[in-house]
Scaffold this motif. Sequence first.
Motif, PDB file in Angstrom:
ATOM      1  N   PHE A 139       0.804  -1.226   0.000  1.00  0.00           N
ATOM      2  CA  PHE A 139       0.000   0.000   0.000  1.00  0.00           C
ATOM      3  C   PHE A 139       0.844   1.287   0.000  1.00  0.00           C
ATOM      4  CE2 PHE A 139      -1.879   3.391   2.553  1.00  0.00           C
ATOM      5  CZ  PHE A 139      -2.873   3.783   1.680  1.00  0.00           C
TER       6      PHE A 139
ATOM      7  N   LEU B 274      -7.977   6.639   4.415  1.00  0.00           N
ATOM      8  CA  LEU B 274      -8.359   5.233   4.300  1.00  0.00           C
ATOM      9  C   LEU B 274      -9.239   4.799   5.479  1.00  0.00           C
ATOM     10  CD1 LEU B 274      -7.804   2.663   2.586  1.00  0.00           C
ATOM     11  CD2 LEU B 274      -6.029   2.115   4.227  1.00  0.00           C
TER      12      LEU B 274
ATOM     13  N   TRP C  12       0.727   4.153  -2.858  1.00  0.00           N
ATOM     14  CA  TRP C  12       0.379   5.549  -2.593  1.00  0.00           C
ATOM     15  C   TRP C  12       1.491   6.495  -3.060  1.00  0.00           C
ATOM     16  CZ3 TRP C  12      -3.549   8.202  -2.716  1.00  0.00           C
ATOM     17  CH2 TRP C  12      -3.641   9.475  -2.139  1.00  0.00           C
TER      18      TRP C  12
ATOM     19  N   TRP D 197      -7.893   7.693  -4.721  1.00  0.00           N
ATOM     20  CA  TRP D 197      -7.028   6.496  -4.747  1.00  0.00           C
ATOM     21  C   TRP D 197      -6.549   6.212  -6.161  1.00  0.00           C
ATOM     22  CZ3 TRP D 197      -5.412   5.918  -0.159  1.00  0.00           C
ATOM     23  CH2 TRP D 197      -6.257   6.134   0.931  1.00  0.00           C
TER      24      TRP D 197
ATOM     25  N   GLN E 259     -12.674   6.274   5.299  1.00  0.00           N
ATOM     26  CA  GLN E 259     -13.536   5.642   4.299  1.00  0.00           C
ATOM     27  C   GLN E 259     -13.991   4.266   4.737  1.00  0.00           C
ATOM     28  OE1 GLN E 259     -11.302   6.171   0.608  1.00  0.00           O
ATOM     29  NE2 GLN E 259     -13.148   7.042  -0.297  1.00  0.00           N
ATOM     30  N   LEU E 260     -13.124   3.579   5.473  1.00  0.00           N
ATOM     31  CA  LEU E 260     -13.498   2.254   5.960  1.00  0.00           C
ATOM     32  C   LEU E 260     -14.410   2.350   7.177  1.00  0.00           C
ATOM     33  CD1 LEU E 260     -10.077   0.375   5.681  1.00  0.00           C
ATOM     34  CD2 LEU E 260     -12.061   0.176   4.170  1.00  0.00           C
TER      35      LEU E 260
ATOM     36  N   ALA F 216      -2.820   9.653   3.646  1.00  0.00           N
ATOM     37  CA  ALA F 216      -3.590   8.532   3.132  1.00  0.00           C
ATOM     38  C   ALA F 216      -4.154   7.666   4.258  1.00  0.00           C
ATOM     39  CB  ALA F 216      -2.713   7.684   2.222  1.00  0.00           C
ATOM     40  N   LEU F 217      -3.454   7.575   5.378  1.00  0.00           N
ATOM     41  CA  LEU F 217      -3.915   6.709   6.467  1.00  0.00           C
ATOM     42  C   LEU F 217      -5.246   7.202   7.019  1.00  0.00           C
ATOM     43  CD1 LEU F 217      -3.304   4.261   8.169  1.00  0.00           C
ATOM     44  CD2 LEU F 217      -2.097   5.719   9.775  1.00  0.00           C
TER      45      LEU F 217
END
Lengths: 420, 284, 298
Positions: free
Chosen positions: B24, C142, B28, B47, C145-146, C138-139
């Motif tokens: 991941f 993510l 990214w 994404w 979104q989860l 991004a963490l």
Amino acid sequence: MKRALLIVLVLMVVAFGVYAGGTAEKETESVVLRALIRPDEGGNVQKYADIFEAETGIRVEVDFVGWAEIHDKSISTLSAGGGGYDIIFVPSANVVEFTSVGDFEALNNMISSGEKADWLQPVLDLYTREGDLVAMPWYSGGAHMVYNKEILDKAGVDPEKIVTWNDFKDACKKIKAAELLKYVYTPTAKYPGNFYYAWGSMVASSGESFFDAAGKPVFDKGSAVLDSLKLVSEGTKEGLFDPAAIAMDDYEALIQFGSGDTAFMMNSTWSATQAYRNADLSKVTGKVGYMLIPGWKSEPRSGGFLYAGGLGILKSSRYKEEAKQFLTLLTSADAQKHHAIEGANLPTRVALFEDKEIDSSWAGYKALTAQLSYGSFLPQYSWFEEWRQATSGVVQKTIAGNITPEKAFDLILENARKAQ
Amino acid sequence: MKKNSIRTVIFIIFVIFFILIVLFPFYWMIVSSISPQVELTEKPPHWIPQEPSLKRFVNLLFGGEGGNAARQRVFVSSLITSVIVSVSTTIICLVTGTMAAYALARIRIAGVMKILVGILIAQMIPMIVIVIPLFLFLKGVGLYDSRLGLSIVFTGLMLPTVIWIMFGYLKTIPTQLEEAAIMDGCSPFAAMVRIVIPLSVPGLVAVGAFTFLNTWNNFFVSLVLTASRAKPLTVVITEFSSQFGIDYGLMATGGVIGCIPPILLTILLQKHIVSGLTAGAVKG
Amino acid sequence: MTNTSVKRKQELKLALGLVLPALIIMAAVNLYPLIYSFVISLRDYDFHGDKSYPFCGLENYIYIFEDVRFWRSLGITLIFTAGAVTLEIGLALMCALALNRKFRGQGALRVIALLPWAIPPVVNGILWKWILNPRYGALNGLLMQLGVIDEYIVWLGSPSLAMLMVILTDVWKETPFIMLLLLAALQSVPSYLYDAAKIDGAGAFRTFKEVTLALIRPALFVALSLRTIWALKSFDLIYALTQGGPSNSTEVLGYYTYQKSFVSLHMGRGAAAAYIMTFIVLLIVIFYQKAVYQDVEY
């Protein structure tokens, strides 16, 4: 046995031979100047290096090293005697450090006593150590308050009316109440260097100093330190300021402001211009306005920390005269003008602050130069960096709500007494 | 049978999970390098970039708009430097390191192992403290800011590990073969070159890859010990990234470029890296 | 002269010839800076002070031992090391056991597992700083979104969370490689031993303990000691991610040493701190050798 050694020898020779290509470009007859400079002014440096080479035949090889690394690289280079550099970039924050570690040539004859008035006095003072000019003033800059016009309009806030930090906080409340943003402002506090663009400049905006000339703390006699601590603490508690400020630096604050996620940004001249002009970094380029940093009273109405960039010549340089020639060109009115128009920092020559050509080249120039006249430089003590580090930890704790502003004040004072 | 298939499903899920976590961040980084800056600050994150572009790569590698010939020259020259320094460090390390390891593994010399362990432990000293004496040393011998100087320094830094692992590896090779060769009139040195070296190729490959990667990846030592003439790629990456402040997209671009050679090497030599390093390390 | 002593002499000559090139390079690159920095650690090597840098005996060492910040950062280093090494070895062992079977794509998986280990630390730092960014990382994106979190978390904002994130980043980089080391060891365990255990009627746990664990022990100890040593001296990651913050909560010894040398500009204290740190590492190495290595049977 002999054969063994012979083979070893041959192998070594072969291995060394691999470099023939690499080390063949030894210095030729012509003079080559070597400079260690940070990359943000790269375009300006390159342009005048090319002009210099065309005029004199002297090539200038510039090593551009990023902010994150240039301090360590400079310190190790200077402590080992220069490493073949002729010119070294000296940021205002490191004048004491660099001159303590390395030997710099006195540049007194580059600015005659008659010309001194042409230069910004505080910058000249900053680069004068024990009576000697140790670096040519190259650019200046400082903290600025930037706002997002669109958001302020929608919330009905008039930036002209924000004179004190209390006005500022009220404006933040109004914007928050209009539910336009999650957070209105980010008092960056990740690194000690963020002191410039957040908490430190809040204190400096009062006109009070942290220390007297002898380095004794005097901030306990004023109220600005405690007031500023209360401001960041309460502003965060009330949800006006972004609590992520603890983990954000000035660049991240620029990205946040540039994304339209905050209404105000206190940041460097560089960031202030990027928010305005750099569409790669900022989605709000058309909506940027500049105002004076608020003060704690209506008079003096503003203030903030300044910074500058200087270029020094090392004593170990073999081509000092040539290096001086190049610095004269790079800090000339012409080069500074080009830099002010194309680049992102402000000049060090007084006359350029009123320059019509720069002024007409972009709208923000006047507002940015106006802020500079209120500013002051960081004090220059050998222990200052350590104190600033300790202080930055305390401010982080205050923003996080782990300690009260009063407790933070005591800790900062205690650190100041210990520092000397 | 049924129990087995449930197990397989769990196993597959586990493998996928493992792969996702490992990959991941790489994914990214690649996405960041090809997304325009404005997309990087979207919430939720894009994404899959809506307007991917290779602009940053083109700018870094070929000059392009906003770039200039000088910058591209710096980049290409740093790439060449990195390759030359890494390759020659690897070669010198393998040659001198294997010779030393062979001597230690095959010939009884009192106390030498202790010295070796001492050097290994001494390497634990933080680079920050060592780097200034190293600077002075290189300047003293006139090799500051040169590819040769950099290779010598890295050789020195890598040698203790190389010797240690090769020592372990050579110990696993039975001595009977060489002894037989020496009986047949081979000199000990010839026996080493003809018999032992071919047998230790897997170990050599692993140690070579290890040396190459560590040399390629080094940053701080290279930063201090080089200037404009012998800057390796890792140093130049950080320069590009700060050319316009600290653009995350550009940082990611530099990151992607800097990762390509180590990743290629890993893919090519993966079998040898693990087995070689394990054999050397575990049995040493 | 007897025949054997002639032979021995020849042997030693060969040994010397073979060792010499490596020895010369190591003397210049390893030994010289070591001695040099040790001498610095005995001097009042303060760039802000007297330029003659007079010798001051053990004053620098005494200063470090009396510095509260040193003890604090020693504690932080131990927490970091214990956390990172435990997680890394534990997870690596779990993964290795789970993956210890033949399946298609084994080679590909091995390549993937090597990737975090192979990339430059500089890139690793840049990468994670970006992923952990409190507002655009991004963490956060993510997890949001989860549905795991409902508000963006400032990963590097509070002392304990910052420490956890630094550890997890280290775990991401180091675990897969250790997993591969352990996997290689597991695959060298002869299968007849498992069959034998089965015949003996040993349960899964006993088989694991008495066959698997016993046989991969050397590999496990190597991984353990190498990881411990590297974790103790970690610097790069901290420098890139937190610079010791917030409120010095991630200031490990490597960073403390850096601070003393490059920020306070007292090279003498920096060098003294470095030697103290090395001495601590040495103690741990000796401990491992005494307590752990001696009962490894081959």
